[in-house]
Design an enzyme around this catalytic site. Structure first.
Site, PDB file in Angstrom:
ATOM      1  N   HIS A  36       3.948 -10.528  -8.388  1.00  0.00           N
ATOM      2  CA  HIS A  36       3.733  -9.103  -8.680  1.00  0.00           C
ATOM      3  C   HIS A  36       2.968  -8.476  -7.526  1.00  0.00           C
ATOM      4  O   HIS A  36       2.435  -9.186  -6.671  1.00  0.00           O
ATOM      5  CB  HIS A  36       2.900  -8.972  -9.959  1.00  0.00           C
ATOM      6  CG  HIS A  36       1.555  -9.609  -9.796  1.00  0.00           C
ATOM      7  ND1 HIS A  36       1.315 -10.915 -10.155  1.00  0.00           N
ATOM      8  CD2 HIS A  36       0.403  -9.153  -9.244  1.00  0.00           C
ATOM      9  CE1 HIS A  36       0.070 -11.229  -9.834  1.00  0.00           C
ATOM     10  NE2 HIS A  36      -0.506 -10.172  -9.272  1.00  0.00           N
ATOM     11  N   HIS A 120       0.101  -6.200  -1.172  1.00  0.00           N
ATOM     12  CA  HIS A 120       0.688  -7.507  -0.839  1.00  0.00           C
ATOM     13  C   HIS A 120       1.176  -8.164  -2.126  1.00  0.00           C
ATOM     14  O   HIS A 120       0.769  -7.744  -3.229  1.00  0.00           O
ATOM     15  CB  HIS A 120      -0.370  -8.407  -0.179  1.00  0.00           C
ATOM     16  CG  HIS A 120      -1.479  -8.762  -1.137  1.00  0.00           C
ATOM     17  ND1 HIS A 120      -2.550  -7.928  -1.371  1.00  0.00           N
ATOM     18  CD2 HIS A 120      -1.641  -9.822  -1.976  1.00  0.00           C
ATOM     19  CE1 HIS A 120      -3.329  -8.465  -2.284  1.00  0.00           C
ATOM     20  NE2 HIS A 120      -2.796  -9.610  -2.684  1.00  0.00           N
TER      21      HIS A 120
END
Ligand code: 3AM
Length: 192
Positions: A36, A120
């Site tokens: 995620h 990220h």
């Protein structure tokens, strides 16, 4: 309750990311289901605050937007990386969403996040990984890029200790608005 807000990733993008795993001894790779993009880590939140957070996130709103993942990198000292991640192609829309999430959480009484947002997707957490193998990982995957996908919502997750890997449970989902002609616009933008 340990909470975080994240953008879930389409299954094929997660599968593509999971294919980057391997070749680094001492790496704990994140399973495909857990991949995620974290927008905000909230930490421990009690029952009353949980309700406020849910309501606050409901006020975030905004439009869906396209996003691409690009490149790989690390957190921590170059010779002792702690985390390997996939990067995100710079996106104003993502930065704006993060800003709205932050402001609405502050309005719920949460302390302001002082650390800079570094979008990220965590791929692995490292423990004592040999520096040359980490270097090889960067060389091999420097050209990694996902397809362009549509971010059409974000999710409030709770995190629970599991066997080896944390278990992330979606607590609430917050859709972003699709443009009126999403089908046509999406196809043209290469979202689908
Ligand atoms: O998506 P990533 O992996 O970057 O590292 C944890 C993970 O982020 C982060 O919250 C996400 C879901 O667990 N996290 C966990 N503990 C944290 C802490 N104390 C934390 N982020 C900041 N401070």
């Amino acid at each position: 309750m340990r909470l975080f807000v994240a953008i879930p990733l389409p299954e094929d993008v997660r599968v593509g990311l999971a294919m980057l795993a391997g070749g680094v001894p001492g790496a704990g790779w994140v399973p495909a289901d857990n991949l995620h993009l974290t927008l905000r880590f909230l930490g421990e939140v009690d029952g009353r605050q949980f309700e406020e957070v849910c309501l606050g996130l409901g006020r975030v709103g905004g439009d869906a937007f396209p996003l691409e993942l690009s490149g790989v990198g690390h957190f921590g000292d170059r010779r002792q990386a702690r985390v390997l991640w996939a990067g995100v192609r710079p996106s104003e829309a993502l930065a704006r969403l993060r800003g709205r999430v932050e402001r609405n959480l502050e309005d719920c009484g949460l302390p302001r996040e002082e650390r800079r947002f570094h979008p990220h997707v965590t791929l692995a957490r490292l423990r004592g990984a040999p520096v040359e193998r980490v270097g090889r990982f960067f060389i091999e995957h420097s050209r990694y890029a996902s397809r362009r996908f549509l971010v059409d919502g974000f999710t409030l997750f709770s995190s629970h200790p599991g066997h080896g890997q944390s278990i992330y449970r979606p607590e609430a989902e917050y859709p972003l608005e699709l443009p009126q002609d999403a089908g046509v616009a999406g196809a043209a933008a290469g979202w689908a």
